[in-house]
Design an enzyme around this catalytic site. Structure first.
Site, PDB file in Angstrom:
ATOM      1  N   ASP A 177      -8.820  38.367  -7.495  1.00  0.00           N
ATOM      2  CA  ASP A 177      -7.384  38.265  -7.182  1.00  0.00           C
ATOM      3  C   ASP A 177      -6.669  37.253  -8.070  1.00  0.00           C
ATOM      4  O   ASP A 177      -7.162  36.161  -8.281  1.00  0.00           O
ATOM      5  CB  ASP A 177      -7.197  37.781  -5.732  1.00  0.00           C
ATOM      6  CG  ASP A 177      -7.713  38.777  -4.710  1.00  0.00           C
ATOM      7  OD1 ASP A 177      -7.199  38.760  -3.582  1.00  0.00           O
ATOM      8  OD2 ASP A 177      -8.652  39.539  -5.029  1.00  0.00           O
ATOM      9  N   HIS A 239      -2.803  44.774  -2.304  1.00  0.00           N
ATOM     10  CA  HIS A 239      -1.438  44.344  -2.580  1.00  0.00           C
ATOM     11  C   HIS A 239      -0.734  45.205  -3.619  1.00  0.00           C
ATOM     12  O   HIS A 239       0.443  45.022  -3.900  1.00  0.00           O
ATOM     13  CB  HIS A 239      -1.407  42.875  -3.009  1.00  0.00           C
ATOM     14  CG  HIS A 239      -1.415  41.931  -1.847  1.00  0.00           C
ATOM     15  ND1 HIS A 239      -0.277  41.346  -1.349  1.00  0.00           N
ATOM     16  CD2 HIS A 239      -2.427  41.513  -1.050  1.00  0.00           C
ATOM     17  CE1 HIS A 239      -0.589  40.591  -0.306  1.00  0.00           C
ATOM     18  NE2 HIS A 239      -1.884  40.671  -0.108  1.00  0.00           N
ATOM     19  N   HIS A 290     -12.111  46.359  -4.838  1.00  0.00           N
ATOM     20  CA  HIS A 290     -11.335  45.205  -4.395  1.00  0.00           C
ATOM     21  C   HIS A 290     -11.763  44.658  -3.030  1.00  0.00           C
ATOM     22  O   HIS A 290     -12.035  43.475  -2.882  1.00  0.00           O
ATOM     23  CB  HIS A 290      -9.846  45.514  -4.344  1.00  0.00           C
ATOM     24  CG  HIS A 290      -9.037  44.389  -3.791  1.00  0.00           C
ATOM     25  ND1 HIS A 290      -8.769  43.241  -4.507  1.00  0.00           N
ATOM     26  CD2 HIS A 290      -8.476  44.189  -2.572  1.00  0.00           C
ATOM     27  CE1 HIS A 290      -8.062  42.400  -3.773  1.00  0.00           C
ATOM     28  NE2 HIS A 290      -7.869  42.948  -2.583  1.00  0.00           N
ATOM     29  N   HIS A 466     -10.677  40.009  -2.671  1.00  0.00           N
ATOM     30  CA  HIS A 466      -9.964  40.149  -1.394  1.00  0.00           C
ATOM     31  C   HIS A 466      -9.971  38.899  -0.511  1.00  0.00           C
ATOM     32  O   HIS A 466      -9.066  38.721   0.308  1.00  0.00           O
ATOM     33  CB  HIS A 466     -10.572  41.325  -0.621  1.00  0.00           C
ATOM     34  CG  HIS A 466      -9.719  41.878   0.492  1.00  0.00           C
ATOM     35  ND1 HIS A 466      -8.363  42.033   0.406  1.00  0.00           N
ATOM     36  CD2 HIS A 466     -10.059  42.332   1.720  1.00  0.00           C
ATOM     37  CE1 HIS A 466      -7.893  42.569   1.531  1.00  0.00           C
ATOM     38  NE2 HIS A 466      -8.899  42.759   2.349  1.00  0.00           N
ATOM     39  N   GLU A 654      24.608  46.946   9.139  1.00  0.00           N
ATOM     40  CA  GLU A 654      23.188  47.027   8.795  1.00  0.00           C
ATOM     41  C   GLU A 654      22.428  45.892   9.461  1.00  0.00           C
ATOM     42  O   GLU A 654      21.307  46.064   9.937  1.00  0.00           O
ATOM     43  CB  GLU A 654      23.015  46.963   7.278  1.00  0.00           C
ATOM     44  CG  GLU A 654      23.478  48.225   6.575  1.00  0.00           C
ATOM     45  CD  GLU A 654      23.607  48.022   5.068  1.00  0.00           C
ATOM     46  OE1 GLU A 654      24.040  46.932   4.652  1.00  0.00           O
ATOM     47  OE2 GLU A 654      23.283  48.958   4.331  1.00  0.00           O
ATOM     48  N   ASP A 683      27.263  34.876   7.569  1.00  0.00           N
ATOM     49  CA  ASP A 683      28.091  35.247   6.426  1.00  0.00           C
ATOM     50  C   ASP A 683      28.659  33.964   5.843  1.00  0.00           C
ATOM     51  O   ASP A 683      29.785  33.579   6.118  1.00  0.00           O
ATOM     52  CB  ASP A 683      29.199  36.189   6.903  1.00  0.00           C
ATOM     53  CG  ASP A 683      30.163  36.546   5.787  1.00  0.00           C
ATOM     54  OD1 ASP A 683      29.821  36.293   4.609  1.00  0.00           O
ATOM     55  OD2 ASP A 683      31.239  37.051   6.091  1.00  0.00           O
ATOM     56  N   ASN A 685      29.727  32.926   2.990  1.00  0.00           N
ATOM     57  CA  ASN A 685      30.946  32.858   2.197  1.00  0.00           C
ATOM     58  C   ASN A 685      32.056  33.750   2.743  1.00  0.00           C
ATOM     59  O   ASN A 685      33.044  34.020   2.085  1.00  0.00           O
ATOM     60  CB  ASN A 685      30.663  33.214   0.730  1.00  0.00           C
ATOM     61  CG  ASN A 685      30.037  34.582   0.617  1.00  0.00           C
ATOM     62  OD1 ASN A 685      29.844  35.274   1.610  1.00  0.00           O
ATOM     63  ND2 ASN A 685      29.718  34.967  -0.598  1.00  0.00           N
ATOM     64  N   GLU A 694      20.042  34.173   0.988  1.00  0.00           N
ATOM     65  CA  GLU A 694      20.667  33.035   1.665  1.00  0.00           C
ATOM     66  C   GLU A 694      20.225  32.980   3.108  1.00  0.00           C
ATOM     67  O   GLU A 694      19.935  31.920   3.652  1.00  0.00           O
ATOM     68  CB  GLU A 694      22.194  33.184   1.634  1.00  0.00           C
ATOM     69  CG  GLU A 694      22.839  32.456   0.481  1.00  0.00           C
ATOM     70  CD  GLU A 694      24.342  32.532   0.535  1.00  0.00           C
ATOM     71  OE1 GLU A 694      24.947  32.519  -0.543  1.00  0.00           O
ATOM     72  OE2 GLU A 694      24.881  32.625   1.648  1.00  0.00           O
TER      73      GLU A 694
END
Lengths: 708, 162
Positions: A177, A239, A290, A466, A654, A683, A685, A694
């Protein structure tokens, strides 16, 4: 001890005293080392259990999505929010995909001062690439798409299992890995030399996620693959899966680095990942894969699978009824779960995948519509299906009636299991083979299974990765299984070494260790243990903090008289029952509980003192905050799925939908008002949309005490 | 644990302590540990046995020559050890004085070579690996000198499992 050292003492006595002194010092020092070892072991357990709990969590979430997909009518908006992640092989044949991914339309501006590549790829080209990445430059999207395109074309011609020979005194190098840790890859190349026809390499999966240079590692590995296709071999890891990438950082990395072309790059990578070979066999004797194996592993079956149909292996494929939609359906298992008919409503026409287009969710009216959708549907379905917690495997009763359909489902189910076992399994010391509940996928397999499977295939050694190992490598099962892990300092600086294997025609593996970062090499044992420990404790404190309501409830059960105090024993029991990480809480207790009163803990005080700051948010419902903390990885995953245009922004609607989804998954009630308040406060801004990054930043827990 | 000194540790407390330490190394979750981990477990319970002492304990608890130790065998043996305070911690002054004995010329420090010779040739000798690690910890300057007063303070001893 404690005599004076007069010069008249006979020599013999002096010698004896010196010997006794030496004995004492040795005893004292060995005790010190043992204490360090205990601390190191505890620390390791902490990181590992949190890591595996995270993987399990993700699989549960994905199972939930699968459940939604299978049991909701096509019209439901929740289903449509996430349905696109199951639609992998949309419409096209490969020529159409080639057009979509074509780099030719992408112009490289004059202002670009990163590396320029020419094709076909050459050794110089890859060297240029490595130099550029070493200097933190970024490759232009045009060249990225070009490399990826060429890689995709090459991989399509490779078999599922690569057969490699190390005769002719060629030694092969095998790496485990890397997880986006570019420094480790460069260190390996520095110590061991670059790949070439004289120096073949196998890279055993998990190139991406967690580290911040996953894409750079991929580009370098693909570059070498293109230049030396017969000498560089890549195996798929768990992955190399776009669903896993949503949670563990690779998706975020790509979108962050390529704002405009990121989506396309990710899509192309999805295909590339599905085309990565599953295993390699050296000289018909050494299997390199793996994860590992299970008692049903059969390489003959594996070699015949159409591996690219398993774009994500997180869930078993479900065969859908073949209808004559007349436009060249792709036969076989699809991660694209085409919902042909709902459970109760038999009249709906098959959903034409051609008609799928990105829906804008901005026009949806939420509120009333939602209140009678997800939760109610779920409750109804659960009652019908007669199960509660797990979404597991379910067969749709109507589809089962067709025996041919059933048989095909079985075949695909078997194939899927072969792949999952290869990519997700871990060895265990006990005999037998049991499902890997900790990770949520694959098996735990024992030494008897190793004997049997290796014997059946006339193999003598299994090399896998792994699992992070302190020394970078570890043998088990009578030295028939060798784990190799190449991401040093994986949990924290100084936590572990990385290693790679060199193997010649004698097929005897030699492990070479290293540790990236000069600072970590200079750390003493004590310092590196201390540092890793601090980091682990911080991670643990975060877990404790996000579960504080549950913890308080658990503590209160041991405090019926409401004195505010419980014994240390009860503290350990309660904490274990809430966090379920299986950690040795009694041993960890001194690090976590600094003050006790005659062996009792003032638990409310203790919780207050966990000194993690909270975000500055105004919400009417504080329990929603705690839910957010506990589930922030799931939240992020859902956000990224919903954000179909990969803009990094989601609308209030959403956001609302996300919460509804999450609350169904968690089986909790969350009021609409709470969600609205939350959305507005997120929110930052005030422009009507929420920036995912953010939002996640606001939830990064900060330890106040680290600033004093 | 400091706060328990006010009460006598009950046998049940001791059992819990031993079991917890034991389970840290019980990877198979079947109440068995590799015999080679016994020394670490014994140390972690606050004891300061010599290597000879440890060999004796291991001989007592190991299942034949399997290399494994079962909790059922280990628990009573270790409980007795703890109840008897058989391997009490070494007071700091004793360690200091031990260093002073080795520091024949009373320099206040030991040379790397001196310490190495004692640790690898006398008493219950260190392996090369052990010696390397000890030097890495104790040699905190470029002149190859071990200032043992500082070292003892740095490593501590407190006998309390942290």
């Amino acid at each position: 001890m404690g005599c004076g050292m007069g010069k008249s003492r006979p020599l013999q006595e002096k010698c004896d005293r010196a010997i006794r002194a030496a004995l004492l010092i040795q005893r004292w020092y060995r005790q010190y080392v043992a204490r360090l070892e205990i601390r190191r072991r505890c620390t390791w357990n902490i990181f590992q259990s949190i890591e595996y709990a995270g993987e399990q969590d993700q699989i549960k979430l994905y199972n939930f999505f699968g459940f939604l997909m299978d049991h909701f009518t096509p019209a439901s908006s929740e289903r449509n929010l996430i349905s696109h992640i199951f639609r992998e092989n949309e419409i096209c044949h490969e020529t159409e995909w080639e057009k979509y991914f074509c780099y030719k339309g992408v112009e490289v501006p004059d202002s670009y001062n990163g590396p320029h590549l020419t094709f076909p790829m050459s050794f110089c080209g890859v060297s240029k690439l490595m130099e550029a990445f070493r200097h933190k430059q970024q490759l232009h999207a045009r060249y990225v798409l070009q490399i990826l395109g060429e890689t995709w074309r090459l991989l399509r011609n490779l078999p599922n299992i690569n057969h490699i020979s190390v005769c002719h005194t060629k030694e092969i190098t095998i790496c485990g890995d890397l997880h986006g840790q570019l420094e480790d890859l460069l260190l390996i190349f520095y110590k061991n030399g670059l790949p070439s026809s004289e120096k073949p390499y196998i890279f055993n999966g998990d190139f991406v996620d967690r580290g911040k240079n996953s894409l750079e590692i991929l580009l370098i590995l693909f570059g070498f693959l293109l230049v030396y296709p017969n000498d560089v071999h890549l195996n798929r890891g768990n992955h190399e899966d776009h669903i896993v990438n949503l949670r563990y950082g690779f998706t975020k990395e790509v979108l962050g680095k390529y704002r405009f072309h990121g989506k396309k790059i990710l899509k192309l990578l999805q295909k590339i990942f599905s085309w990565l070979p599953l295993a390699a066999v050296i000289d018909h004797k050494v299997l390199v894969v793996h994860g590992g194996i299970s008692n049903s592993t059969n390489l003959h079956i594996v070699s015949r699978i159409d591996r690219h149909k398993y774009v994500s292996v997180l869930r078993p494929p479900k065969m859908t009824h073949q209808r004559n939609s007349g436009n060249g359906d792709i036969d076989g298992p699809m991660e694209g779960r085409r919902r042909v008919r709902s459970l109760t409503n038999h009249s709906s026409a098959p959903a034409h995948r051609n008609n799928f287009h990105r829906r804008s969710l901005h026009n949806l009216s939420v509120g009333n519509y939602l209140s009678c959708s997800v939760e109610d549907e779920l409750k109804k379905r659960r009652r019908l299906a007669g199960f509660d917690q797990s979404y597991g495997e379910m067969k749709t009763s109507d589809s089962d009636s067709d025996p041919e359909f059933r048989e095909r489902t079985e075949i695909y189910g078997r194939e899927w299991k072969q792949i999952v076992d290869l990519l997700w399994s871990d060895p265990m010391p006990q005999k037998g083979c049991v499902p890997n509940e900790v990770r949520g996928g694959g098996c735990y397999w024992g030494p008897d299974v190793t004997e049997e499977v290796l014997g059946r295939h006339s193999l003598q050694l299994l090399i896998r990765s792994h699992e992070c190992k302190q020394d970078g490598y570890e043998f088990c099962h009578n030295r028939k299984v060798l784990t190799i892990f190449s991401a040093s300092n994986y949990y924290e600086v100084g936590s572990n070494r990385g290693a790679y294997i060199r193997m010649g025609p004698d097929l005897v593996p030699r492990c070479i260790q290293y540790q990236a970062s000069r600072t970590s090499r200079e750390l003493t044992l004590r310092q590196s243990v201390g540092r890793t420990e601090r980091s682990a404790l911080q991670a643990l404190k975060e877990q404790l903090f996000v579960h504080k309501s549950d913890l308080i409830r658990a503590f209160q059960e041991f405090d019926p008289d409401n004195m505010g105090l419980i014994s240390l024993r009860h503290w350990a029991t309660a904490t274990d029952s809430v966090l379920k990480l299986g950690l040795p809480w009694r041993v960890l207790r001194p690090q976590l509980v600094s003050r006790t009163h005659y062996g009792m803990v003032n638990y409310l005080q203790w919780i207050k003192e966990l000194s993690i700051t909270e975000p500055k948010l105004e919400v009417s419902d504080t329990s929603i905050l705690e839910t957010m903390y506990k589930n922030h990885s799931n939240l992020e995953t859902i956000f990224r799925i919903i954000d179909t245009d990969h803009s990094g922004l989601i609308s209030f609607e959403e956001f609302h939908q996300t919460w509804k989804l999450l609350s169904s998954h968690l089986k909790m009630e969350i009021s609409d008002k709470a969600i609205t308040d939350l959305a507005q406060s997120m929110d930052f801004n005030k422009d009507g949309s929420i920036d995912i990054n953010e939002f996640m930043e606001a939830f990064r827990l900060v330890d106040l005490s680290s600033h004093t | 644990m400091a706060e328990n000194r006010q009460h006598t540790e009950t046998v049940s407390d001791i059992h819990k302590k031993i079991t917890t330490a034991f389970k840290l190394f019980d990877y198979d979750a079947n109440n068995t540990v590799d015999a080679r981990e016994i020394s670490t477990i014994v140390f972690s319970l606050g004891c300061f046995p010599s290597q000879a002492d440890l060999h004796q304990i291991i001989a007592e608890v190991e299942e034949g020559s399997s290399g494994y130790v079962h909790l059922d065998t280990f628990l009573p043996v270790m409980t007795k050890v703890l109840l008897e305070h058989r391997f009490p911690p070494i007071p700091v002054e004793h360690i200091l004085r031990a260093f002073e004995v080795l520091d024949k010329e009373n320099k206040g420090h030991l040379e790397e070579g001196e310490l190495t010779k004692y640790m690898t040739e006398e008493g219950e000798p260190f392996t090369n690996k052990e010696m390397e690690e000890m030097l890495a910890v104790l040699l905190n300057n470029k002149r190859g000198l071990v200032y043992y007063r500082d070292a003892v303070g740095l490593l501590g001893f407190d006998g309390v499992m942290k």
